[in-house]
Design an enzyme around this catalytic site. Structure first.
Site, short mmCIF file in Angstrom:
data_model
loop_
_atom_site.label_atom_id
_atom_site.label_comp_id
_atom_site.label_asym_id
_atom_site.label_seq_id
_atom_site.Cartn_x
_atom_site.Cartn_y
_atom_site.Cartn_z
N LYS A 28 0.83 -1.21 0.00
CA LYS A 28 0.00 0.00 0.00
C LYS A 28 0.86 1.26 0.00
O LYS A 28 0.59 2.22 -0.73
CB LYS A 28 -0.96 -0.01 1.20
N SER A 29 1.91 1.27 0.82
CA SER A 29 2.76 2.46 0.91
C SER A 29 3.41 2.78 -0.44
O SER A 29 3.46 3.94 -0.87
CB SER A 29 3.86 2.24 1.96
N ARG A 33 2.77 5.97 -3.25
CA ARG A 33 3.91 6.78 -3.69
C ARG A 33 4.16 6.67 -5.20
O ARG A 33 4.56 7.65 -5.83
CB ARG A 33 5.16 6.38 -2.89
N GLY A 101 -4.94 7.97 5.81
CA GLY A 101 -4.06 8.97 6.39
C GLY A 101 -2.81 9.16 5.56
O GLY A 101 -2.31 10.28 5.42
N GLN A 176 4.93 9.08 7.37
CA GLN A 176 4.00 9.96 6.67
C GLN A 176 4.44 11.42 6.77
O GLN A 176 4.45 12.15 5.77
CB GLN A 176 2.59 9.80 7.23
N ASP A 327 1.97 -0.91 12.15
CA ASP A 327 0.66 -1.36 11.68
C ASP A 327 0.36 -2.81 12.05
O ASP A 327 -0.77 -3.27 11.88
CB ASP A 327 0.55 -1.21 10.16
#
Length: 448
Positions: A28-29, A33, A101, A176, A327
């Site tokens: 996901k990260s 990006r 977020g 983040q 997480d």
């Protein structure tokens, strides 16, 4: 499942051995990006393996609103034709970033040094989360933020017309916030410097270098010092997104606690800033083999062979490991409840300002399932009940949090009685195939 619609109750019942291959979605990260950096490059970026969860789709929609051309060509295959650093146009409407977020904070950083105005909103969970930790450093560049009391969404960001570079020390370990400041620094003249006392996930730094930015990282007495030279021309890239270690955590942890299980989870990122859970599980006695280590898309990956591990023991998790597994504490607390002895998790206060107060959510749910838990502001302690020892039988509140929902559904696979969650709809934000993948391995998860 819809992260934005009606609640979707779900129940998980004791399953037989989990068997097979668990091909989890893309990270996901890195997916967020790849879309954002592609939009800031000049030319066409090609992406494979993109996570098509709602969070990432909301980021794709936002990049279109800023003027980039974002096109889906097939499952996980996307292209982004970017507008260049500083080339964002002003969105015509409010940007709804859903539950993300990461999306909200990174996009705010990306536009904060361009003289445009954008208004952000999100779902009920995201509107409760503090944005001041990002808008405070962005104001140093010259950006202005107008939000609800407590720095919460909906929020309007007015980008700086004449941005200045900044030197900023992170007050809390947050990838983040670090990424938002670096993204803002891209369109500021001179050098922007970010100092982090504890290393956090480094996907932004890796991808900035890959897209052609001039970035230097060094260790000093202050910590990790990241120096970015502003106003580069980013080059489009071909990005292969590795599989998400945070999503892989759920089938991995389920296999560890369900008797007789033996699964393979291929191509999982082994980035050192993301692998804290796996180090912790091995220290607890988990049977995990890291096979075929290699590099894909600039990230280290491996295939994980995971077997039921009835001899796991509780440990004290080093607090400095928290940024690399922030997480994963919810699902670790589930594994800890099936281990022998107590597992102590310190340095986890950041969990209180995630999609929900995850310490409180896990503590209350585990207690409802018959597990003894202790907590304070920065600590969670789980007293393990051994393999098959968790009574279960509860309905747990998810607080619109995808990781809370998945964690308790994993618990139900090995508990004596079924475990239900009041709302599994947020799972679509990060792991849209969770239900089908887990049931395909042998789980018994059903909508109520």
């Amino acid at each position: 499942m819809s992260g934005h619609g009606d609640a979707q109750p779900m129940k998980s019942r004791k399953s037989g051995p989990l068997k097979g291959v668990a091909s989890v979605p893309g990270d996901k990260s890195i997916s967020h990006r790849s879309l954002i950096f592609g939009a800031m490059a000049v030319g066409e970026t090609r992406i494979s393996g993109l996570l098509e969860g709602q969070d990432v789709l909301d980021t794709a929609k936002a990049m279109r609103a800023f003027g980039a051309t974002v096109t889906r060509h097939g499952e996980g295959a996307w292209t982004v034709n970017g507008v260049g650093v500083g080339g964002f146009q002003e969105p015509a409407d409010v940007l709804d970033v859903g539950n993300s977020g990461t999306g909200a904070r990174l996009i705010m950083g990306t536009m904060a040094t361009t003289p445009i105005t954008a208004t952000f909103t999100g779902d009920a969970s995201l509107r409760k989360r503090p944005m001041g930790r990002v808008t405070d450093p962005l104001s140093l560049f010259g950006a202005r933020a107008y939000g609800r009391q407590g720095g919460r969404l909906p929020m309007t960001i007015v980008g700086a017309a004449n941005p200045v570079p900044v030197r900023y020390t992170l007050p809390v370990a947050s990838a983040q916030v670090k990424s938002a400041v670096l993204l803002a620094g891209l369109n500021a003249p001179g050098e922007t410097v970010v100092i982090e006392k504890e290393p956090t996930r480094d996907h932004s730094e890796r991808m900035l270098v890959g897209f052609g930015a001039k970035l230097h990282v060094e260790k000093s007495a202050e910590g990790h010092v990241i120096t970015l030279t502003g106003q580069p021309e980013l080059r489009p890239q071909t990005v292969a997104v590795p599989r998400d270690p945070s999503s892989a955590a759920f089938p991995v942890c389920a296999a560890l606690i369900v008797e007789g299980s033996d699964i393979l989870v291929p191509g999982v990122s082994q980035n050192l800033t993301r692998n804290g859970l796996y180090l912790t599980l091995v220290e607890m006695g988990a049977e995990i083999e890291f096979q075929n280590p290699r590099e894909e898309g600039g990230e280290p990956v491996a295939d994980l062979r995971v077997r039921f591990s009835g001899a796991m023991k509780g440990i004290e998790v080093p607090p400095e490991r928290a940024p690399s597994m922030i997480d994963e504490y919810p699902v670790l607390s589930v594994v800890a409840s099936f281990a022998t002895g107590k597992t102590v998790m310190r340095g986890v206060k950041e969990l209180r300002v995630k999609e929900s107060d995850r310490i409180d959510a896990m503590a209350r749910g585990l207690e409802a399932c018959g597990v003894r838990v202790e907590e304070d502001e920065d600590t969670l302690i789980v007293h393990g009940m051994g393999p098959g020892g968790v009574p279960g039988g509860a309905t747990c509140a998810t607080h619109i949090d995808h990781r809370i929902a998945m964690s308790f559904l994993v618990a139900g696979m090995a508990a004596q009685k079924p475990v239900a969650v009041d709302d599994a709809s947020p799972i679509v934000t990060s792991f849209p195939i969770f239900e089908s993948l887990m049931n395909g391995l042998g789980a018994n998860i059903r909508r109520e």
